[in-house]
Design a protein around this motif. Structure first.
Motif, PDB file in Angstrom:
ATOM      1  N   CYS A  30       0.803  -1.221   0.000  1.00 52.78           N
ATOM      2  CA  CYS A  30       0.000   0.000   0.000  1.00 52.78           C
ATOM      3  C   CYS A  30       0.837   1.273   0.000  1.00 52.78           C
ATOM      4  CB  CYS A  30      -0.940   0.007   1.208  1.00 52.78           C
ATOM      5  SG  CYS A  30      -2.211  -1.289   1.170  1.00 52.78           S
ATOM      6  N   GLU A  31       2.151   1.161   0.168  1.00 45.59           N
ATOM      7  CA  GLU A  31       3.000   2.351   0.196  1.00 45.59           C
ATOM      8  C   GLU A  31       3.048   3.034  -1.167  1.00 45.59           C
ATOM      9  OE1 GLU A  31       6.716   3.222   2.922  1.00 45.59           O
ATOM     10  OE2 GLU A  31       7.323   2.109   1.131  1.00 45.59           O
ATOM     11  N   ASP A  32       2.862   2.274  -2.230  1.00 48.33           N
ATOM     12  CA  ASP A  32       2.805   2.846  -3.570  1.00 48.33           C
ATOM     13  C   ASP A  32       1.448   3.531  -3.758  1.00 48.33           C
ATOM     14  OD1 ASP A  32       1.855   2.376  -6.598  1.00 48.33           O
ATOM     15  OD2 ASP A  32       4.027   2.624  -6.572  1.00 48.33           O
ATOM     16  N   GLN A  33       1.461   4.826  -4.018  1.00 44.72           N
ATOM     17  CA  GLN A  33       0.221   5.598  -4.059  1.00 44.72           C
ATOM     18  C   GLN A  33      -0.724   5.145  -5.172  1.00 44.72           C
ATOM     19  OE1 GLN A  33      -0.763   7.835  -1.716  1.00 44.72           O
ATOM     20  NE2 GLN A  33       1.079   7.067  -0.688  1.00 44.72           N
ATOM     21  N   GLN A  34      -0.179   4.821  -6.336  1.00 43.30           N
ATOM     22  CA  GLN A  34      -1.031   4.374  -7.434  1.00 43.30           C
ATOM     23  C   GLN A  34      -1.687   3.040  -7.098  1.00 43.30           C
ATOM     24  OE1 GLN A  34       0.876   4.171 -11.258  1.00 43.30           O
ATOM     25  NE2 GLN A  34      -0.912   3.325 -12.279  1.00 43.30           N
ATOM     26  N   THR A  35      -0.889   2.122  -6.535  1.00 39.28           N
ATOM     27  CA  THR A  35      -1.434   0.829  -6.127  1.00 39.28           C
ATOM     28  C   THR A  35      -2.490   1.016  -5.056  1.00 39.28           C
ATOM     29  OG1 THR A  35       0.648  -0.307  -6.616  1.00 39.28           O
ATOM     30  CG2 THR A  35      -0.861  -1.408  -5.106  1.00 39.28           C
ATOM     31  N   ALA A  36      -2.213   1.870  -4.089  1.00 38.60           N
ATOM     32  CA  ALA A  36      -3.151   2.099  -2.992  1.00 38.60           C
ATOM     33  C   ALA A  36      -4.476   2.651  -3.503  1.00 38.60           C
ATOM     34  CB  ALA A  36      -2.535   3.047  -1.977  1.00 38.60           C
ATOM     35  N   SER A  37      -4.415   3.563  -4.461  1.00 40.56           N
ATOM     36  CA  SER A  37      -5.642   4.181  -4.969  1.00 40.56           C
ATOM     37  C   SER A  37      -6.506   3.182  -5.729  1.00 40.56           C
ATOM     38  CB  SER A  37      -5.296   5.364  -5.877  1.00 40.56           C
ATOM     39  OG  SER A  37      -4.627   4.926  -7.057  1.00 40.56           O
ATOM     40  N   GLN A  38      -5.894   2.136  -6.238  1.00 43.29           N
ATOM     41  CA  GLN A  38      -6.632   1.133  -7.001  1.00 43.29           C
ATOM     42  C   GLN A  38      -7.106  -0.034  -6.130  1.00 43.29           C
ATOM     43  OE1 GLN A  38      -3.772   0.072 -10.017  1.00 43.29           O
ATOM     44  NE2 GLN A  38      -4.087   1.945 -11.189  1.00 43.29           N
ATOM     45  N   ASN A  39      -6.720  -0.035  -4.862  1.00 41.87           N
ATOM     46  CA  ASN A  39      -7.062  -1.146  -3.972  1.00 41.87           C
ATOM     47  C   ASN A  39      -7.589  -0.601  -2.644  1.00 41.87           C
ATOM     48  OD1 ASN A  39      -5.815  -3.817  -5.312  1.00 41.87           O
ATOM     49  ND2 ASN A  39      -4.440  -2.098  -5.693  1.00 41.87           N
ATOM     50  N   ARG A  40      -8.748   0.054  -2.718  1.00 39.60           N
ATOM     51  CA  ARG A  40      -9.294   0.718  -1.544  1.00 39.60           C
ATOM     52  C   ARG A  40      -9.690  -0.269  -0.449  1.00 39.60           C
ATOM     53  NH1 ARG A  40      -6.998   4.915  -1.647  1.00 39.60           N
ATOM     54  NH2 ARG A  40      -8.422   5.737  -0.075  1.00 39.60           N
ATOM     55  N   GLN A  41     -10.085  -1.491  -0.831  1.00 40.41           N
ATOM     56  CA  GLN A  41     -10.481  -2.466   0.185  1.00 40.41           C
ATOM     57  C   GLN A  41      -9.303  -2.867   1.065  1.00 40.41           C
ATOM     58  OE1 GLN A  41     -12.377  -5.210  -2.692  1.00 40.41           O
ATOM     59  NE2 GLN A  41     -14.178  -5.142  -1.369  1.00 40.41           N
ATOM     60  N   GLN A  42      -8.113  -2.796   0.518  1.00 37.50           N
ATOM     61  CA  GLN A  42      -6.918  -3.138   1.280  1.00 37.50           C
ATOM     62  C   GLN A  42      -6.206  -1.907   1.826  1.00 37.50           C
ATOM     63  OE1 GLN A  42      -4.207  -5.817  -0.693  1.00 37.50           O
ATOM     64  NE2 GLN A  42      -2.518  -5.416   0.710  1.00 37.50           N
ATOM     65  N   CYS A  43      -6.182  -0.833   1.041  1.00 36.08           N
ATOM     66  CA  CYS A  43      -5.332   0.307   1.364  1.00 36.08           C
ATOM     67  C   CYS A  43      -6.095   1.590   1.680  1.00 36.08           C
ATOM     68  CB  CYS A  43      -4.388   0.579   0.194  1.00 36.08           C
ATOM     69  SG  CYS A  43      -3.400  -0.842  -0.349  1.00 36.08           S
ATOM     70  N   GLY A  44      -7.419   1.534   1.674  1.00 38.44           N
ATOM     71  CA  GLY A  44      -8.200   2.741   1.893  1.00 38.44           C
ATOM     72  C   GLY A  44      -8.097   3.274   3.312  1.00 38.44           C
TER      73      GLY A  44
END
Length: 224
Positions: free
Chosen positions: A50-64
């Motif tokens: 989740c530290e990668d901002q682009q990845t985090a924005s695409q995976n809200r269930q995990q990184c939101g």
């Protein structure tokens, strides 16, 4: 003539070594479902993902916002003892995971996309139906004790991969360093991979272990 024979023999030896090397393990697509030797339980360190901002924005269930996962289940992967692994096996099982079943897994596999992808790539190779496969994945995760200091890690730390393996071995009876491997990328701990029998006992897996990250000290971002 002698030099040619020696060169040919050397090439043959090197080729055999390449074929046997764990670095040349490969994905076997379309393998027969249920034909494998053991499982790899892959537990991803969610803060690294989740530290990668682009990845985090695409995976809200995990990184939101409000999410604070530590190790999550990346997958339960059928594996061959020679180092290869089956993927996208031929199967008459449904490809889509029903939402009701997926919701039951979100506490340890936080993402409908993650759950669906893992079923299609790895789950169908287990020979199990969807319900049984995900129940087994949960049983495998429940078997693992996460070292207490990592459950609520509140600061970035630098960790030796071998020390991380030793910590898991300490808190999990019967688990040895030769039965797991650390995966890393961009100088960060990404996941730990634990080798298990079909009955979920720990087992050695030299090819998985040798492919693990052993270098230096790696970063583990904190749990948010």
């Amino acid at each position: 003539m002698v030099y040619r024979q020696l060169a040919a023999a050397l090439i043959a030896v090197l080729a055999a070594g390449m074929l046997l090397s764990p670095g040349f393990a490969r994905e076997i697509r379309g393998a027969r479902s249920g034909d494998f030797d053991f499982y790899v339980l892959a537990l991803s360190w969610s803060p690294s993902f989740c530290e990668d901002q682009q990845t985090a924005s695409q995976n809200r269930q995990q990184c939101g916002a409000g999410k604070s996962f530590n190790f999550i289940v990346h997958g339960l992967w059928p594996q061959f003892k020679g180092g290869d692994w089956p993927a996208f096996c031929a199967s008459d099982k449904p490809q889509r995971v029903p939402d009701q079943l997926a919701r039951q897994m979100l506490d340890i596999m936080p993402g409908f996309s993650l759950i669906g992808n893992q079923w299609r790539k790895h789950g169908v190779c287990s020979g199990l139906d969807q319900q049984s496969y995900f129940e087994l994945a949960r049983q495998a995760r429940d078997k693992i004790v996460i070292p207490p200091v990592l459950r609520t890690l509140d600061r970035k730390v630098a960790v030796d991969p071998l020390a991380l393996e030793a910590a898991f071995a300490k808190f999990n009876d019967g688990l040895d360093p030769e039965e797991m491997a650390i995966s890393c990328a961009d100088n960060k701990i990404m996941e730990i991979r634990l080798c298990m029998t079909p009955e979920l006992g720990f087992r050695d897996c030299p090819n998985v272990d040798l492919n693990g990250c052993k270098r230096g000290r790696l970063i583990m971002p904190p749990v948010r």
